[in-house]
Motif scaffolding. Structure first.
Motif, short mmCIF file in Angstrom:
data_model
loop_
_atom_site.label_atom_id
_atom_site.label_comp_id
_atom_site.label_asym_id
_atom_site.label_seq_id
_atom_site.Cartn_x
_atom_site.Cartn_y
_atom_site.Cartn_z
N TYR A 235 0.84 -1.20 0.00
CA TYR A 235 0.00 0.00 0.00
C TYR A 235 0.87 1.26 0.00
N GLY A 236 1.94 1.23 0.83
CA GLY A 236 2.84 2.37 0.86
C GLY A 236 3.53 2.61 -0.46
N ARG A 237 3.91 1.54 -1.14
CA ARG A 237 4.54 1.68 -2.45
C ARG A 237 3.57 2.24 -3.48
N LEU A 238 2.34 1.77 -3.45
CA LEU A 238 1.35 2.18 -4.46
C LEU A 238 0.97 3.65 -4.33
N LYS A 239 1.14 4.21 -3.17
CA LYS A 239 0.77 5.63 -3.00
C LYS A 239 1.62 6.53 -3.89
N GLU A 240 2.80 6.04 -4.29
CA GLU A 240 3.65 6.83 -5.19
C GLU A 240 3.09 6.87 -6.62
N TYR A 241 2.18 5.97 -6.95
CA TYR A 241 1.66 5.86 -8.32
C TYR A 241 0.22 6.34 -8.45
N LEU A 242 -0.32 6.93 -7.40
CA LEU A 242 -1.71 7.40 -7.46
C LEU A 242 -1.83 8.55 -8.44
N LEU A 243 -2.96 8.62 -9.12
CA LEU A 243 -3.22 9.71 -10.05
C LEU A 243 -3.44 11.00 -9.27
N THR A 244 -2.88 12.07 -9.79
CA THR A 244 -3.10 13.38 -9.18
C THR A 244 -4.47 13.91 -9.60
N GLU A 245 -4.87 14.99 -8.99
CA GLU A 245 -6.18 15.56 -9.34
C GLU A 245 -6.21 16.01 -10.80
N ASP A 246 -5.10 16.58 -11.27
CA ASP A 246 -5.05 17.00 -12.67
C ASP A 246 -5.14 15.79 -13.60
N GLN A 247 -4.48 14.70 -13.25
CA GLN A 247 -4.55 13.50 -14.09
C GLN A 247 -5.96 12.91 -14.07
N LEU A 248 -6.62 12.96 -12.94
CA LEU A 248 -8.00 12.47 -12.88
C LEU A 248 -8.91 13.30 -13.79
N LYS A 249 -8.68 14.59 -13.82
CA LYS A 249 -9.53 15.46 -14.65
C LYS A 249 -9.26 15.26 -16.13
N GLU A 250 -7.99 15.20 -16.51
CA GLU A 250 -7.69 15.10 -17.93
C GLU A 250 -8.02 13.72 -18.50
N ASN A 251 -8.17 12.72 -17.63
CA ASN A 251 -8.56 11.40 -18.09
C ASN A 251 -10.05 11.14 -17.97
N GLY A 252 -10.82 12.13 -17.57
CA GLY A 252 -12.27 12.00 -17.59
C GLY A 252 -12.89 11.28 -16.42
N PHE A 253 -12.26 11.29 -15.24
CA PHE A 253 -12.85 10.66 -14.07
C PHE A 253 -13.99 11.54 -13.53
N PRO A 254 -15.03 10.92 -13.01
CA PRO A 254 -16.16 11.71 -12.50
C PRO A 254 -15.82 12.34 -11.14
N PHE A 255 -16.28 13.59 -10.97
CA PHE A 255 -16.14 14.31 -9.71
C PHE A 255 -17.54 14.67 -9.19
N PRO A 256 -17.69 14.86 -7.88
CA PRO A 256 -19.01 15.23 -7.35
C PRO A 256 -19.48 16.58 -7.91
N HIS A 257 -20.75 16.65 -8.23
CA HIS A 257 -21.30 17.91 -8.73
C HIS A 257 -21.38 18.89 -7.56
N PRO A 258 -20.92 20.13 -7.75
CA PRO A 258 -20.89 21.06 -6.62
C PRO A 258 -22.28 21.49 -6.14
N PRO A 261 -26.76 16.99 -5.44
CA PRO A 261 -26.41 15.74 -4.75
C PRO A 261 -26.70 14.54 -5.65
N GLY A 262 -25.79 13.60 -5.69
CA GLY A 262 -25.96 12.44 -6.56
C GLY A 262 -25.56 12.70 -7.99
N GLY A 263 -25.21 13.93 -8.29
CA GLY A 263 -24.77 14.25 -9.64
C GLY A 263 -23.25 14.21 -9.76
N ALA A 264 -22.77 14.13 -10.97
CA ALA A 264 -21.33 14.08 -11.23
C ALA A 264 -20.98 15.06 -12.34
N VAL A 265 -19.74 15.43 -12.38
CA VAL A 265 -19.25 16.33 -13.41
C VAL A 265 -17.95 15.76 -13.95
#
Length: 492
Positions: A235-258, A261-265
């Protein structure tokens, strides 16, 4: 008139108290070797071979005396002379050239020709090139030329039959070539029973004549464990490979709608258009890599669409959980399969595996809308699989929220696609499509099948009945652990 060189007075060369050796020249200018052992003398006269007489000329042999014309020198004893002339001319040595075995090559074989196929899915030139490569590798371990050709033909035909397009054929052919190259002669029983190599010990090489000609490299044994890569250490090793927030956004991951409720953006980046070699724009279908306007590779009763990004409602988000001090939030690999409904692509199967590649959750899912295409070619889901299924998307969400927390590391390939189908918002992810990026960058992504073939030399998604979500999830976990081990080697 004849001239004779005066015979020099012999000089004794004492070898021991009872033995002398004398070297003299006789009247013909020949070297005479005389030895005296216990008072007995013997001599050996070497007369050089006469040059061959020209054609048509008569050979004249002159009688010669073993003693000079003036007689023996005073005080010398008579010598028994043995003439060795002509022995060299009568002795012939024949050197038989050593026969060197050679392995057959394509130049010495009659190459099989693949028949031209008009409008074929793979150009004949490409197929012929890989067939020749297969033959070259098969010749290295097959017992006969015919066996090598037959095996190469079978391998090439299998690669062609399994490939719906040229791109997939190239991938399968490369994997087949790697497999054949792995069949080294040392792995074939009976080929190394007789070896002409002389075994030389390490000490002899270092201390003998080979010391100046031989170099040695010491290979350091790699760490067999690398912290075992289990539990909290992994688990400690894998934390080095986690996607950053910018990578999550540019790859199209869903984020909570501001606001809802229950919506995504989804934060979609500007799409890059692919270019061909000539610099113009080129558009291809993602399913079969065919150009736009080509005949469809599949036929359905009605038009289908994705639809997941149009309806971003009904999402749930993983939440924080309290854990014991000696526990970690968990590591799982996840993969989903989808089918086309009147709404678009909907979830029909989900599989979760742990770090040991063991399936911990696997279920078929009944979509909310009517299915119009089971997409079996890719999903592997059939009508029979969903006949008795009553599990809904809400049931799956409840199970996953109980298994995962906000800190659980989820591993997958293009994981945003799976999270959109699950309608789950989760940001602690490791994505193999980002971990092993395409050389051209986004929106290009390397397929999971190609990654497994290139890095782990394993072929997946090879079933004509469609993909297997458990196989894909295990492949993602395997790739990530392999990546960590490889990176650990370079850091040491």
């Amino acid at each position: 008139m004849s001239f004779h060189s005066p015979s020099p007075r012999p000089r004794p060369f004492p070898l021991c108290s009872k033995m002398h050796v004398l070297l003299t020249l006789n009247d013909r200018g020949c070297l005479v070797l005389c030895s005296s052992v216990m008072g007995v003398l013997s001599s050996c006269t070497h007369v050089p071979c006469a040059p061959p007489a020209p054609t048509g000329a008569k050979r004249t042999l002159e009688a010669s005396s073993s003693q000079p014309p003036n007689g023996p020198e005073p005080g010398s004893q008579p010598l028994k002379t043995r003439t060795l002339s002509g022995m060299a001319s009568k002795t012939t040595t024949t050197v038989t050239p050593k026969r060197v075995a050679h392995s057959p090559s394509l130049q010495s074989l009659k190459k099989p020709i693949i028949p031209k196929e008009f409008g074929g899915k793979v150009p004949t030139v490409i197929r012929q090139r890989y067939l020749n490569l297969f033959i070259e590798e098969c010749l290295k371990f097959c017992s006969s030329n015919q066996e090598a050709i037959e095996k190469a033909l079978n391998e090439e035909k299998a690669a062609y039959d399994r490939s719906p397009s040229k791109n997939i054929y190239l991938s399968v052919a490369v994997n087949t070539l790697k497999k054949l190259r792995g069949l080294v002669p040392s792995a074939v029983p009976g080929l190394n029973k007789t070896s002409s190599r002389r075994v030389v010990s390490h000490e002899v090489v270092l201390g003998g004549k080979l010391a100046a000609k031989t170099s040695f490299s010491l290979s350091r044994l790699s760490s067999p464990r690398v912290e075992d890569l289990k539990g909290a250490a992994l688990y400690g090793r894998l934390k080095e490979y986690l996607l950053t927030e910018d990578q999550l956004k540019e790859n199209g991951f869903p984020f909570p709608h501001p606001e809802r409720p229950g919506g995504a953006v989804i934060f979609t980046a500007e799409e890059k258009k692919p270019k061909d070699l000539a610099g113009g724009w080129e558009t291809q279908y993602a399913c079969c890599s065919a150009a736009v306007g080509a005949t469809g590779c599949q036929v359905a009763k009605q038009h289908v669409q994705d639809g997941r990004k149009e309806n971003l409602e009904g999402f749930v988000k993983t939440f924080d959980k309290e854990l014991p001090e000696d526990a970690h939030p968990g590591i799982y690999a996840l993969d989903c399969e989808m089918s086309y409904t009147t709404y678009g692509l909907e979830l029909t199967r989900v599989t979760v595996v742990d770090t040991d590649m063991q399936v911990v959750y696997d279920t078929f899912v009944k979509p909310d809308n009517e299915i119009v295409d089971y997409n079996t070619r890719f999903s592997g889901v059939t009508e029979a699989d969903l006949t008795d299924t009553s599990i809904s998307l809400r049931d799956v969400q409840a199970v996953l929220l109980s298994m995962f927390s906000a800190d659980t590391i989820l591993i997958g390939h293009s994981l945003e696609s799976d999270l959109l189908a699950l309608k789950v918002i989760h940001s602690t992810v490791v994505d193999t499509s980002v971990l092993f990026p395409h050389r051209l960058g986004l929106p290009y992504k390397r397929s999971l099948r190609n990654l497994m073939a290139d890095y782990l030399r394993q072929i997946i998604q090879d079933n004509v009945d469609g993909h297997s979500s458990s196989e894909d999830a295990s492949a993602c976990m395997h790739l990530v652990i392999w990546k960590i081990r490889e990176d650990a080697k370079t850091k040491r």
